[in-house]
Scaffold this active site. Structure first.
Site, PDB file in Angstrom:
ATOM      1  N   GLU A   1     -87.843  13.685  52.065  1.00 20.17           N
ATOM      2  CA  GLU A   1     -87.080  14.068  53.264  1.00 20.17           C
ATOM      3  C   GLU A   1     -88.005  14.193  54.479  1.00 20.17           C
ATOM      4  OE1 GLU A   1     -84.899  15.074  49.645  1.00 20.17           O
ATOM      5  OE2 GLU A   1     -86.934  15.507  50.321  1.00 20.17           O
TER       6      GLU A   1
ATOM      7  N   GLU B   1    -106.321  10.853  53.043  1.00 18.24           N
ATOM      8  CA  GLU B   1    -105.726  11.101  51.733  1.00 18.24           C
ATOM      9  C   GLU B   1    -105.191   9.824  51.106  1.00 18.24           C
ATOM     10  OE1 GLU B   1    -102.789  14.399  49.696  1.00 18.24           O
ATOM     11  OE2 GLU B   1    -102.492  13.900  51.792  1.00 18.24           O
TER      12      GLU B   1
ATOM     13  N   GLN C   1    -107.529  22.044  47.974  1.00 18.32           N
ATOM     14  CA  GLN C   1    -106.925  21.898  49.297  1.00 18.32           C
ATOM     15  C   GLN C   1    -105.926  23.013  49.557  1.00 18.32           C
ATOM     16  OE1 GLN C   1    -104.725  18.246  49.668  1.00 18.32           O
ATOM     17  NE2 GLN C   1    -104.775  18.259  51.891  1.00 18.32           N
ATOM     18  N   GLY C   2    -106.196  23.858  50.540  1.00 21.21           N
ATOM     19  CA  GLY C   2    -105.325  24.983  50.859  1.00 21.21           C
ATOM     20  C   GLY C   2    -104.401  24.657  52.018  1.00 21.21           C
ATOM     21  N   TYR C   3    -103.351  23.887  51.736  1.00 22.31           N
ATOM     22  CA  TYR C   3    -102.389  23.509  52.767  1.00 22.31           C
ATOM     23  C   TYR C   3    -101.042  24.180  52.541  1.00 22.31           C
ATOM     24  CZ  TYR C   3    -105.067  19.729  55.075  1.00 22.31           C
ATOM     25  OH  TYR C   3    -105.968  19.005  55.818  1.00 22.31           O
ATOM     26  N   SER C   4    -100.324  23.776  51.487  1.00 28.72           N
ATOM     27  CA  SER C   4     -98.944  24.225  51.271  1.00 28.72           C
ATOM     28  C   SER C   4     -98.855  25.728  51.050  1.00 28.72           C
ATOM     29  CB  SER C   4     -98.346  23.502  50.061  1.00 28.72           C
ATOM     30  OG  SER C   4     -98.230  22.123  50.306  1.00 28.72           O
TER      31      SER C   4
ATOM     32  N   SER D   1     -92.596  15.685  50.945  1.00 27.15           N
ATOM     33  CA  SER D   1     -91.362  15.280  50.273  1.00 27.15           C
ATOM     34  C   SER D   1     -90.755  14.043  50.934  1.00 27.15           C
ATOM     35  CB  SER D   1     -90.346  16.428  50.310  1.00 27.15           C
ATOM     36  OG  SER D   1     -89.889  16.630  51.636  1.00 27.15           O
TER      37      SER D   1
END
Length: 392
Positions: free
Chosen positions: A373, A249, A131-134, A371
């Site tokens: 937050e 997910e 998965q190429g997200y972050s 995260s």
């Protein structure tokens, strides 16, 4: 809301339990308990072979429609499979991202040609996905991605960097969210591309973790290419497609995750008995609280999945990540308190036991996948309707 299993569901449970008991034997039995968070390096080739063995017997993609190679099972029977699979201590499967994330995304948003090309190989566990997200500077903020792609004739050319990409070093393909409209910002101008990993324009660099393992990676795209028709949805609709993937997910596999949590809790309890600290009132209280928290996680997950199955989603889905991440982190801390001074020593070559690995890897639970937050901001703004946080 009725969260009980029907007689038909329980008959299916017996079928799954019997099949696993009959087949998770011999060479497969040696794989029991292998894999999992922080331990994906364990018996990888064996687990891949087992995943393909499951596929050959019709035990992959259970919730997919039959026309796409699945079995079209109802929600609670999918949940039952994951429960029994985890209870059998079966090896962690290697095809999670393809089966649970990309496959359902292609079924919902892919073209017939994309579905015909990719879905059968996901069902058979013949092609693996990452998965190429972050990205650096855009870890939990998917709208801040800067990886870019431009259309050059019949190819997309991709340049940029992704990070924390699980098992990229073992994957054949990556679904990549990138910016395809120059000058666009935030969630506008993004596209969702399917990019082959085995090509000169892709470099994978493993990231060594506290556990000493390297299941996370940096991925660099430098003129990487993919076919023009391998964009899911229309160019520029990447945000919508990416959000659909994130919705998948937290699917039925979360129930199996919680059964795995229960096994970890049992291990902590066994260690507490062996060391005698189970008689310590503070330890006993925390173990009791962990049991209560785990049951809350299970019921909350069933309620959330029921809402999705009925076509609606509410605040339940928004708080799931917060609940289990903090519960699991607290379990890791409890494990170290149970071990005492012995938890501070390792074996040869930094060999960790199960509880040490649990503690170290669970430190990441409140960070990856969004995260704490970020999750609180989502709950505050999208669920409770509070004013948006000030942004630059």
């Amino acid at each position: 809301m009725d969260l009980t299993y029907s007689a038909e569901d329980e008959a299916f449970r017996a079928e799954v339990r019997e099949w696993l008991a009959d087949h998770l034997v011999g060479e497969w039995a040696e794989l029991r308990g292998t894999g999992g968070n922080g331990r994906d390096h364990e018996s990888y080739e064996g687990r891949l072979a087992w995943n393909r063995y499951l596929a050959s017997h019709g035990w992959t993609c259970l919730g997919w429609p039959e026309e796409h190679g699945g079995r079209g099972l109802p929600l609670f029977q999918q949940v039952i499979f994951h429960e029994e699979y985890a209870r059998a201590d079966a090896p962690t499967r290697v095809n999670h991202l393809g089966e649970e994330l990309l496959g359902p995304t292609l079924i919902a948003h892919g073209t017939p040609a994309q579905q015909e090309r990719f879905l059968p190989k996901i069902v058979a566990a013949e092609e693996l996905w990452c998965q190429g997200y972050s990205e650096p500077g855009a870890g939990s903020d998917l709208a801040g991605v800067r990886t870019r792609a431009r259309l050059d004739g019949d190819r997309w050319v991709v340049d940029g960097q992704k990070v924390w990409t699980s098992n990229a070093h073992l994957s054949d393909w990556c679904f990549v969210v990138c910016r395809t409209e120059p000058g666009s910002s935030r969630h506008h101008g993004l596209s969702y591309l399917l990019v082959p990993m085995d090509q000169p324009g892709v470099e994978v660099r493993p990231i060594q973790q506290l556990t000493g393992t390297s299941e996370f990676n940096e991925v660099f795209f430098d003129g990487a290419e993919t076919a023009a028709d391998l964009v899911v949805g229309a160019p520029g609709d990447g945000w919508k497609v990416a959000m659909a993937t994130l919705g998948f997910e937290r699917g039925v596999s979360t129930i199996g995750q919680q059964v795995g949590f229960a096994r970890e809790l049992e291990t902590v309890e066994e260690a507490a008995r062996a060391s005698g600290v189970i008689d310590d009132p503070s330890i006993s209280l925390r173990l009791s609280q962990a049991h209560v928290g785990l049951e809350v996680l299970r019921l909350h997950a069933l309620r959330t999945l029921s809402a999705y199955d009925s076509g609606s989603s509410g605040p339940e889905a928004s708080v799931s990540k917060l609940l289990w991440a903090r519960w699991h982190r607290d379990l890791g801390e409890l494990a170290m308190d149970v071990l005492g001074l012995s938890g501070l020593t390792t074996g040869d070559d930094y060999a960790l036991d199960r509880l040490q690995s649990l503690y170290l890897f669970s430190r990441a639970d409140t960070i990856y996948g969004g995260s704490d937050e970020i999750q609180r901001n989502i709950i505050a703004e999208r669920v409770l309707g509070l004013p948006r946080e000030a942004r630059a």
